[in-house]
Design a protein around this motif. Sequence first.
Motif, PDB file in Angstrom:
ATOM      1  N   ARG A  97       0.880  -1.183   0.000  1.00 12.01           N
ATOM      2  CA  ARG A  97       0.000   0.000   0.000  1.00 12.01           C
ATOM      3  C   ARG A  97       0.906   1.218   0.000  1.00 12.01           C
ATOM      4  NH1 ARG A  97      -1.012  -2.122   5.337  1.00 12.01           N
ATOM      5  NH2 ARG A  97      -2.006  -0.169   5.942  1.00 12.01           N
ATOM      6  N   MET A  98       1.066   1.839  -1.161  1.00 13.28           N
ATOM      7  CA  MET A  98       2.005   2.946  -1.296  1.00 13.28           C
ATOM      8  C   MET A  98       1.369   4.270  -0.926  1.00 13.28           C
ATOM      9  SD  MET A  98       4.316   2.051  -4.636  1.00 13.28           S
ATOM     10  CE  MET A  98       2.941   2.137  -5.777  1.00 13.28           C
ATOM     11  N   GLN A  99       2.147   5.104  -0.261  1.00 15.00           N
ATOM     12  CA  GLN A  99       1.711   6.452   0.081  1.00 15.00           C
ATOM     13  C   GLN A  99       2.868   7.418  -0.148  1.00 15.00           C
ATOM     14  OE1 GLN A  99       0.009   6.853   4.003  1.00 15.00           O
ATOM     15  NE2 GLN A  99      -1.395   5.133   3.721  1.00 15.00           N
ATOM     16  N   ALA A 100       2.536   8.640  -0.550  1.00 14.35           N
ATOM     17  CA  ALA A 100       3.553   9.684  -0.664  1.00 14.35           C
ATOM     18  C   ALA A 100       4.055  10.051   0.728  1.00 14.35           C
ATOM     19  CB  ALA A 100       2.980  10.906  -1.362  1.00 14.35           C
ATOM     20  N   ALA A 101       5.349  10.237   0.841  1.00 15.32           N
ATOM     21  CA  ALA A 101       5.946  10.531   2.142  1.00 15.32           C
ATOM     22  C   ALA A 101       5.733  11.990   2.527  1.00 15.32           C
ATOM     23  CB  ALA A 101       7.441  10.237   2.107  1.00 15.32           C
ATOM     24  N   PRO A 102       5.505  12.255   3.812  1.00 11.27           N
ATOM     25  CA  PRO A 102       5.490  13.642   4.283  1.00 11.27           C
ATOM     26  C   PRO A 102       6.925  14.172   4.394  1.00 11.27           C
ATOM     27  CG  PRO A 102       5.261  12.152   6.128  1.00 11.27           C
ATOM     28  CD  PRO A 102       5.284  11.287   4.897  1.00 11.27           C
ATOM     29  N   ALA A 103       7.052  15.463   4.554  1.00  6.94           N
ATOM     30  CA  ALA A 103       8.366  16.071   4.766  1.00  6.94           C
ATOM     31  C   ALA A 103       8.677  16.109   6.260  1.00  6.94           C
ATOM     32  CB  ALA A 103       8.402  17.483   4.200  1.00  6.94           C
ATOM     33  N   ALA A 104       9.921  15.816   6.617  1.00  2.31           N
ATOM     34  CA  ALA A 104      10.352  15.976   8.002  1.00  2.31           C
ATOM     35  C   ALA A 104      10.415  17.460   8.348  1.00  2.31           C
ATOM     36  CB  ALA A 104      11.717  15.338   8.204  1.00  2.31           C
ATOM     37  N   SER A 105      10.046  17.785   9.577  1.00  2.00           N
ATOM     38  CA  SER A 105      10.062  19.173  10.033  1.00  2.00           C
ATOM     39  C   SER A 105      11.449  19.568  10.536  1.00  2.00           C
ATOM     40  CB  SER A 105       9.055  19.352  11.174  1.00  2.00           C
ATOM     41  OG  SER A 105       9.488  18.638  12.330  1.00  2.00           O
ATOM     42  N   ASP A 106      11.643  20.864  10.728  1.00  2.00           N
ATOM     43  CA  ASP A 106      12.890  21.339  11.326  1.00  2.00           C
ATOM     44  C   ASP A 106      13.114  20.707  12.697  1.00  2.00           C
ATOM     45  OD1 ASP A 106      13.478  22.927   9.184  1.00  2.00           O
ATOM     46  OD2 ASP A 106      13.154  24.836  10.200  1.00  2.00           O
ATOM     47  N   ALA A 107      12.060  20.626  13.504  1.00  2.00           N
ATOM     48  CA  ALA A 107      12.194  20.072  14.856  1.00  2.00           C
ATOM     49  C   ALA A 107      12.595  18.610  14.804  1.00  2.00           C
ATOM     50  CB  ALA A 107      10.887  20.243  15.622  1.00  2.00           C
ATOM     51  N   GLU A 108      12.060  17.866  13.843  1.00  2.00           N
ATOM     52  CA  GLU A 108      12.432  16.452  13.716  1.00  2.00           C
ATOM     53  C   GLU A 108      13.879  16.311  13.270  1.00  2.00           C
ATOM     54  OE1 GLU A 108       7.926  14.828  12.716  1.00  2.00           O
ATOM     55  OE2 GLU A 108       9.271  15.413  11.074  1.00  2.00           O
ATOM     56  N   LEU A 109      14.289  17.083  12.287  1.00  2.00           N
ATOM     57  CA  LEU A 109      15.687  17.019  11.837  1.00  2.00           C
ATOM     58  C   LEU A 109      16.647  17.413  12.948  1.00  2.00           C
ATOM     59  CD1 LEU A 109      15.320  18.593   8.275  1.00  2.00           C
ATOM     60  CD2 LEU A 109      15.642  16.170   8.836  1.00  2.00           C
ATOM     61  N   ALA A 110      16.236  18.359  13.795  1.00  2.00           N
ATOM     62  CA  ALA A 110      17.101  18.841  14.879  1.00  2.00           C
ATOM     63  C   ALA A 110      17.301  17.816  15.986  1.00  2.00           C
ATOM     64  CB  ALA A 110      16.529  20.130  15.469  1.00  2.00           C
ATOM     65  N   LEU A 111      16.555  16.726  15.977  1.00  2.00           N
ATOM     66  CA  LEU A 111      16.819  15.650  16.931  1.00  2.00           C
ATOM     67  C   LEU A 111      18.178  15.005  16.682  1.00  2.00           C
ATOM     68  CD1 LEU A 111      13.307  13.928  16.957  1.00  2.00           C
ATOM     69  CD2 LEU A 111      14.315  15.313  18.791  1.00  2.00           C
ATOM     70  N   VAL A 112      18.686  15.143  15.466  1.00  2.00           N
ATOM     71  CA  VAL A 112      19.972  14.548  15.089  1.00  2.00           C
ATOM     72  C   VAL A 112      20.943  15.591  14.551  1.00  2.00           C
ATOM     73  CG1 VAL A 112      21.080  13.042  13.358  1.00  2.00           C
ATOM     74  CG2 VAL A 112      19.089  12.230  14.666  1.00  2.00           C
ATOM     75  N   HIS A 113      20.451  16.490  13.688  1.00  2.00           N
ATOM     76  CA  HIS A 113      21.346  17.366  12.929  1.00  2.00           C
ATOM     77  C   HIS A 113      21.498  18.734  13.588  1.00  2.00           C
ATOM     78  CE1 HIS A 113      21.821  14.584   9.628  1.00  2.00           C
ATOM     79  NE2 HIS A 113      20.521  14.355   9.676  1.00  2.00           N
ATOM     80  N   GLU A 114      22.699  19.299  13.451  1.00  2.00           N
ATOM     81  CA  GLU A 114      22.956  20.639  13.961  1.00  2.00           C
ATOM     82  C   GLU A 114      22.079  21.636  13.208  1.00  2.00           C
ATOM     83  OE1 GLU A 114      27.119  21.426  13.704  1.00  2.00           O
ATOM     84  OE2 GLU A 114      27.663  19.781  15.067  1.00  2.00           O
ATOM     85  N   GLN A 115      21.483  22.565  13.957  1.00  2.00           N
ATOM     86  CA  GLN A 115      20.521  23.493  13.356  1.00  2.00           C
ATOM     87  C   GLN A 115      21.160  24.327  12.258  1.00  2.00           C
ATOM     88  OE1 GLN A 115      17.083  23.581  14.136  1.00  2.00           O
ATOM     89  NE2 GLN A 115      17.184  24.636  12.163  1.00  2.00           N
ATOM     90  N   ASP A 116      22.414  24.725  12.438  1.00  2.00           N
ATOM     91  CA  ASP A 116      23.075  25.524  11.407  1.00  2.00           C
ATOM     92  C   ASP A 116      23.189  24.749  10.105  1.00  2.00           C
ATOM     93  OD1 ASP A 116      24.740  27.867  10.492  1.00  2.00           O
ATOM     94  OD2 ASP A 116      26.228  26.262  10.321  1.00  2.00           O
ATOM     95  N   TYR A 117      23.469  23.450  10.201  1.00  2.00           N
ATOM     96  CA  TYR A 117      23.555  22.632   8.989  1.00  2.00           C
ATOM     97  C   TYR A 117      22.186  22.522   8.320  1.00  2.00           C
ATOM     98  CZ  TYR A 117      24.007  18.570   5.955  1.00  2.00           C
ATOM     99  OH  TYR A 117      23.965  17.724   4.872  1.00  2.00           O
ATOM    100  N   VAL A 118      21.139  22.269   9.093  1.00  2.00           N
ATOM    101  CA  VAL A 118      19.789  22.195   8.537  1.00  2.00           C
ATOM    102  C   VAL A 118      19.432  23.507   7.835  1.00  2.00           C
ATOM    103  CG1 VAL A 118      17.335  21.941   9.079  1.00  2.00           C
ATOM    104  CG2 VAL A 118      19.028  20.502  10.253  1.00  2.00           C
ATOM    105  N   ASP A 119      19.742  24.636   8.469  1.00  2.00           N
ATOM    106  CA  ASP A 119      19.440  25.946   7.883  1.00  2.00           C
ATOM    107  C   ASP A 119      20.194  26.147   6.576  1.00  2.00           C
ATOM    108  OD1 ASP A 119      17.802  26.501  10.024  1.00  2.00           O
ATOM    109  OD2 ASP A 119      19.280  27.736  11.082  1.00  2.00           O
ATOM    110  N   ARG A 120      21.463  25.757   6.536  1.00  2.00           N
ATOM    111  CA  ARG A 120      22.258  25.969   5.330  1.00  2.00           C
ATOM    112  C   ARG A 120      21.778  25.093   4.181  1.00  2.00           C
ATOM    113  NH1 ARG A 120      27.202  24.472   5.800  1.00  2.00           N
ATOM    114  NH2 ARG A 120      27.187  23.645   7.933  1.00  2.00           N
TER     115      ARG A 120
END
Length: 319
Positions: free
Chosen positions: A39-62
């Motif tokens: 059952r295929m579904q289009a993926a949602p986009a990860a939010s800034d808050a979700e990415l920030a659980l792992v990635h440095e905010q400056d890197y996400v912003d850049r």
Amino acid sequence: MLAFHSDAHALALPPGHRFPQSKYRLLREHFEREPGLLRMQAAPAASDAELALVHEQDYVDRVQQGRLSAAEQREIGFPWSPTMALRSRHSVGASIAAARAALAEGVAANMAGGTHHAYAHKGSGYCVFNDVAVAARLMQLEWHRRHGAAAPGLRVLVIDLDVHQGNGTAAIFRDDPTVFTFSMHGAKNFPFRKEASSLDVELPDGCGDDEYLAALDQALATIWARLGAEPPGLAFYLAGADPHEADRLGRLKLSNAGLLARDERVLAQLHQRGIPVALSMAGGYGHDLTTTVAVQVNTLNAASRWWQRWQQGDGRMQA
């Protein structure tokens, strides 16, 4: 079985670029023709808050704002574009959605993902954000919110069978005892400077089915012995197609049958232990992309069969 795709967001790649982005579309189109249990579904986009659980905010912003340096773009392997940033978010969102579905249904998949070369502060090797690391951290956070601080936390197992070592994932979880990282990969393949996973198994160039499967059996036995007292409540399985004998970058010699046997071993042992699993397709760079797609079709069909066994009550669901 739920499977999440993100191939609508195409990379702006120059002619002749060796990243095979069309394989994701070809994989989706195959299952549109022959869905089977998928059952295929289009993926949602990860939010800034979700990415920030792992990635440095400056890197996400850049990444988001197109401020990556030329050297950073070379290390990732993609030129920056708005769709590059969007595609990367949706790829992470696919693994988040697959992890939630796995906890609910036993087995689910990201039809791309496995971006295991991405570190907290940088991308590398066609990987911008680390989808499995973000999904693992978020599932642990949601588990904590649902069960409370007094309950045991969610322990996670990463089984990385892409032909390249999961160096970014290993680095992110290096000091985290709640996440066990296992990578089995080509000893002489990229990345040439490896990180220390919880368990690493290095394979020689030209390794074939029998040698590979024997090494996998031994590694899985080691994992269960080491995790016996504190079993994981969720696994991520990076089912790379690049150990295949026809892969341009893999340097190993596994057949279609050998790769399917690999998938069956992993899925069967997780099922036997009642451990839900979210799959990612990870790498695959066949000279003929139909060969790579065929391997990943086999993987998703095998996962769908194990998903069906979970639905029949032959498996322990996570609350």
